[in-house]
Design a protein around this motif. Structure first.
Motif, PDB file in Angstrom:
ATOM      1  N   SER A 158       0.867  -1.172   0.000  1.00 45.65           N
ATOM      2  CA  SER A 158       0.000   0.000   0.000  1.00 45.65           C
ATOM      3  C   SER A 158       0.906   1.224   0.000  1.00 45.65           C
ATOM      4  CB  SER A 158      -0.907  -0.001   1.233  1.00 45.65           C
ATOM      5  OG  SER A 158      -1.782   1.102   1.179  1.00 45.65           O
TER       6      SER A 158
ATOM      7  N   GLU B 121       1.569   5.570  -0.698  1.00 37.64           N
ATOM      8  CA  GLU B 121       0.971   6.905  -0.716  1.00 37.64           C
ATOM      9  C   GLU B 121       1.969   7.861  -1.348  1.00 37.64           C
ATOM     10  OE1 GLU B 121       1.915   8.644   3.712  1.00 37.64           O
ATOM     11  OE2 GLU B 121       0.117   7.428   3.466  1.00 37.64           O
ATOM     12  N   THR B 122       1.443   8.776  -2.174  1.00 38.91           N
ATOM     13  CA  THR B 122       2.307   9.680  -2.918  1.00 38.91           C
ATOM     14  C   THR B 122       1.531  10.947  -3.250  1.00 38.91           C
ATOM     15  OG1 THR B 122       3.509   9.952  -5.025  1.00 38.91           O
ATOM     16  CG2 THR B 122       1.706   8.366  -5.009  1.00 38.91           C
TER      17      THR B 122
ATOM     18  N   LEU C 206      -2.185  15.026   0.229  1.00 39.66           N
ATOM     19  CA  LEU C 206      -2.658  13.754   0.758  1.00 39.66           C
ATOM     20  C   LEU C 206      -3.131  13.956   2.190  1.00 39.66           C
ATOM     21  CD1 LEU C 206      -2.684  10.818  -0.387  1.00 39.66           C
ATOM     22  CD2 LEU C 206      -0.613  10.433   0.948  1.00 39.66           C
TER      23      LEU C 206
ATOM     24  N   SER D 255      -7.782   2.109  -4.134  1.00 39.84           N
ATOM     25  CA  SER D 255      -6.949   3.294  -3.927  1.00 39.84           C
ATOM     26  C   SER D 255      -7.836   4.521  -3.855  1.00 39.84           C
ATOM     27  CB  SER D 255      -5.926   3.457  -5.063  1.00 39.84           C
ATOM     28  OG  SER D 255      -4.881   2.512  -4.953  1.00 39.84           O
TER      29      SER D 255
ATOM     30  N   TRP E 227      -2.453  10.217  -4.231  1.00 34.06           N
ATOM     31  CA  TRP E 227      -3.220   8.971  -4.093  1.00 34.06           C
ATOM     32  C   TRP E 227      -2.567   8.093  -3.034  1.00 34.06           C
ATOM     33  CZ3 TRP E 227      -0.781   4.316  -5.041  1.00 34.06           C
ATOM     34  CH2 TRP E 227       0.338   4.325  -5.884  1.00 34.06           C
ATOM     35  N   HIS E 228      -3.369   7.188  -2.476  1.00 30.19           N
ATOM     36  CA  HIS E 228      -2.823   6.144  -1.609  1.00 30.19           C
ATOM     37  C   HIS E 228      -3.682   4.897  -1.750  1.00 30.19           C
ATOM     38  CE1 HIS E 228      -5.875   6.140   1.662  1.00 30.19           C
ATOM     39  NE2 HIS E 228      -5.984   7.431   1.396  1.00 30.19           N
TER      40      HIS E 228
END
Length: 444
Positions: free
Chosen positions: A19, A21-22, A29, A63, A271-272
Motif C-alpha cells: 500500500s 501513498e504519494t 494527501l 486506492s 493517491w494512496h
C-alpha cells in the motif's frame, strides 16, 4: 522506498502488493482520513476499487485518488465506437481454420497512423469477458502517440510486454515507461494515454479478464528467487491540469464506447492504496532449475499468475524463458515433447529460443492449444541429443508464454495474416524413426 529511474528521470516506488501513498503537491494527501469533507487545494476525493468491497483483506484492492475534478466530470454521454481489430471472448465463429499448432512471423509495423488503442490487433481469445474468466492475446502496432485521447479497459487488466521500441504510459497514478525486456500492468478501469518515446513500437498485450495478476507462491523454493517483490515499480503521483476538448474511450463488455470531455482525466494530485499500475524488468527474474539431472516443469519460470477458483489451476500464468545456465547431467535440456491441459501462447522478445532456433524469431508468436502435441524442432532435438553434457549458458534470450487452462480461439485477423508460417508443421518432419529392438544404445 522511492527509486530514481536514471534512464528517463522518472521516479517510482518499489515493491509488489504494497500500500503506497504519494503526492505531487505538499499536503495534498490527507492524514488519518481517507475521504475528508474538504480536501486541500480544493481537490475531490474518489475511490477506485479493483475488488468487491467485501473481498478478504488479503485480496481487497482499492486506492483513494485526490483529483482536480471527480470522475463524473471526465465522462459525458457515451456513443459506440469502432473496435478495429480488437476482439473479446467468447469469439467462436471468426476463424475458419481447423485446430492445429500455429506460428506467425513478426507482423510488420504499418505505414498508417495507429496509436496504442487503434493499434491493438487480437490474435486469440479464451473464456468470457463478461464472465470475468479467461484472456485475450493482442499485438500492439503503435506508430503514433495518443493526442487528446485517453482510454481505459473495463473488461480486464492489460499486461504490455514491450518488444520493439519504448512506450510511455501516462496514467491517473503517474508515468511509466517501458523498453524491450520490460512489462507494464495497467489494472482494470485505470485511465491512461500512451506515447511513443523514440519511434514506432511493437508490443505483446495480454488482456486478463480474470483475477488480478499476483506473484505465485514459491512453495519448496522458499523465500527467494523467481520474481522478487522489491523489483516491481509503481509511479509516483504526477498530474495534468489541462483544459480543452478531448475524448475518452472505454472497452466495456467487448464493445468500444467514446465520450467527449473538456479536460484531461489524468488530474490526480495525490493517491494512496494498493490498486495501481506497475512495471517490471524481466531481466531481474532469478531463475531456478535442475542442478544435477531431470527437467523441471516450465511453471518454475512463472513471473505472475492470475488465479482461478480452482487451487493449483491458473486463469493465466505469465511465464518467461530468460537467459540461464543449463547444467543438468544425462538430461535432454530443451523443453520436452508434451501435451497438456493448458493452452500456450508464446512470443519471443529478443534472442534465440533454444527449442526452435531457426523459425521462431523475435516479434513472432506461436500457439499450442490444449492437448495438441509440441516440442523441439528436429535440429534442436538432434543437437541436444548429441552435445556433450557440459555447462552451457543460454545468453541474450527472452521468450514468454501466456498459459491458460482455457482453449484459445483464433480471430479472423490472426487466421488470415500473411505472417502465418504455413510450413511450421514441417519443423518436426525431420524427426526420424530410430527404434531398434536389437540395440540398446540409441543411434541419433
Amino acid at each position: 522506498m522511492i527509486r530514481e529511474e536514471a534512464r528517463s528521470g522518472l521516479r517510482y516506488m518499489t515493491g509488489f502488493g504494497n500500500s503506497f501513498e504519494t503526492e505531487a503537491l505538499p499536503d495534498a494527501l490527507p492524514l488519518g482520513r481517507n475521504s475528508p469533507q474538504k480536501c486541500n487545494y480544493g481537490l475531490y476525493a474518489e475511490q477506485l476499487s479493483g475488488s468487491p468491497f467485501t473481498a478478504p483483506r488479503s485480496t481487497n484492492e482499492r486506492s483513494w485518488l485526490y483529483r482536480i475534478q471527480p470522475g463524473v466530470k471526465h465522462q459525458g454521454r457515451y456513443r459506440k465506437a469502432g473496435l478495429g481489430m480488437l476482439r473479446s471472448a467468447p469469439n467462436r465463429e471468426e476463424s475458419a481454420l481447423p485446430i492445429g499448432q500455429m506460428r506467425w512471423m513478426p507482423i510488420a509495423l504499418p505505414a498508417e497512423g495507429l496509436n496504442f488503442r487503434t493499434g491493438l490487433h487480437t490474435i486469440t481469445t479464451a473464456g468470457d469477458a463478461e464472465g470475468q474468466s479467461g484472456m485475450a492475446a493482442h499485438i500492439a502496432l503503435v506508430t503514433q502517440s495518443m493526442t487528446d485521447e485517453y482510454f481505459f479497459n473495463a473488461d480486464g487488466e492489460l499486461m504490455v510486454v514491450a518488444q520493439e521500441g519504448r512506450l510511455r504510459f501516462c496514467t491517473e497514478f503517474g508515468i511509466i515507461e517501458i523498453e524491450p525486456g520490460e512489462i507494464c500492468v495497467i489494472p482494470r478501469g485505470v485511465i491512461f494515454r500512451c506515447e511513443l518515446v523514440d519511434g514506432p513500437a511493437r508490443a505483446y498485450v495480454c488482456e486478463n479478464y480474470g483475477g488480478a495478476f499476483t506473484l505465485p507462491e514459491r512453495g519448496p523454493i522458499g523465500a527467494n528467487c523467481l520474481a522478487n517483490a522489491r523489483d516491481f515499480k509503481t509511479p509516483v503521483a504526477a498530474y495534468e491540469d489541462k483544459v480543452g476538448p478531448a475524448q475518452l474511450y472505454v472497452k466495456w463488455c467487448g464493445e468500444m464506447f467514446v465520450t467527449d470531455i473538456g479536460q484531461s482525466p489524468l488530474d490526480v494530485v495525490a493517491w494512496h492504496g494498493n490498486y495501481y499500475p506497475y512495471k517490471y524488468d524481466l531481466r531481474h527474474f532469478s531463475p531456478v532449475g535442475a542442478i544435477q539431472f531431470d527437467h523441471p516443469d516450465p511453471s518454475i519460470f512463472t513471473v505472475l499468475t492470475s488465479p482461478s477458483g480452482e487451487a493449483g489451476t491458473a486463469n493465466i500464468d505469465f511465464v518467461i524463458f530468460p537467459e540461464r545456465w543449463m547444467v543438468a547431467e544425462n538430461t535432454f535440456r530443451p523443453p520436452w515433447y508434451h501435451r497438456n491441459i493448458m493452452s500456450e501462447f508464446m512470443g519471443l522478445i529478443y534472442g534465440v529460443y533454444d527449442a526452435k532456433p531457426k523459425g521462431f524469431v523475435p516479434g513472432g508468436m506461436s500457439l499450442h492449444n490444449m492437448m495438441l502435441p509440441h516440442g523441439p524442432d528436429a535440429p534442436a532435438f538432434g543437437k541436444a541429443s548429441n552435445e556433450p553434457m557440459v555447462p552451457v549458458k543460454l545468453a541474450g534470450t527472452m521468450a514468454f508464454m501466456l498459459e491458460t487452462r482455457l482453449p484459445q480461439r483464433l480471430t479472423a485477423y490472426a487466421s488470415t495474416l500473411q505472417a502465418i508460417d504455413t510450413e511450421y508443421l514441417d519443423c518436426w518432419a525431420g524427426l526420424e524413426r530410430h527404434f531398434d529392438p536389437t540395440r540398446k544404445e540409441p543411434n541419433w
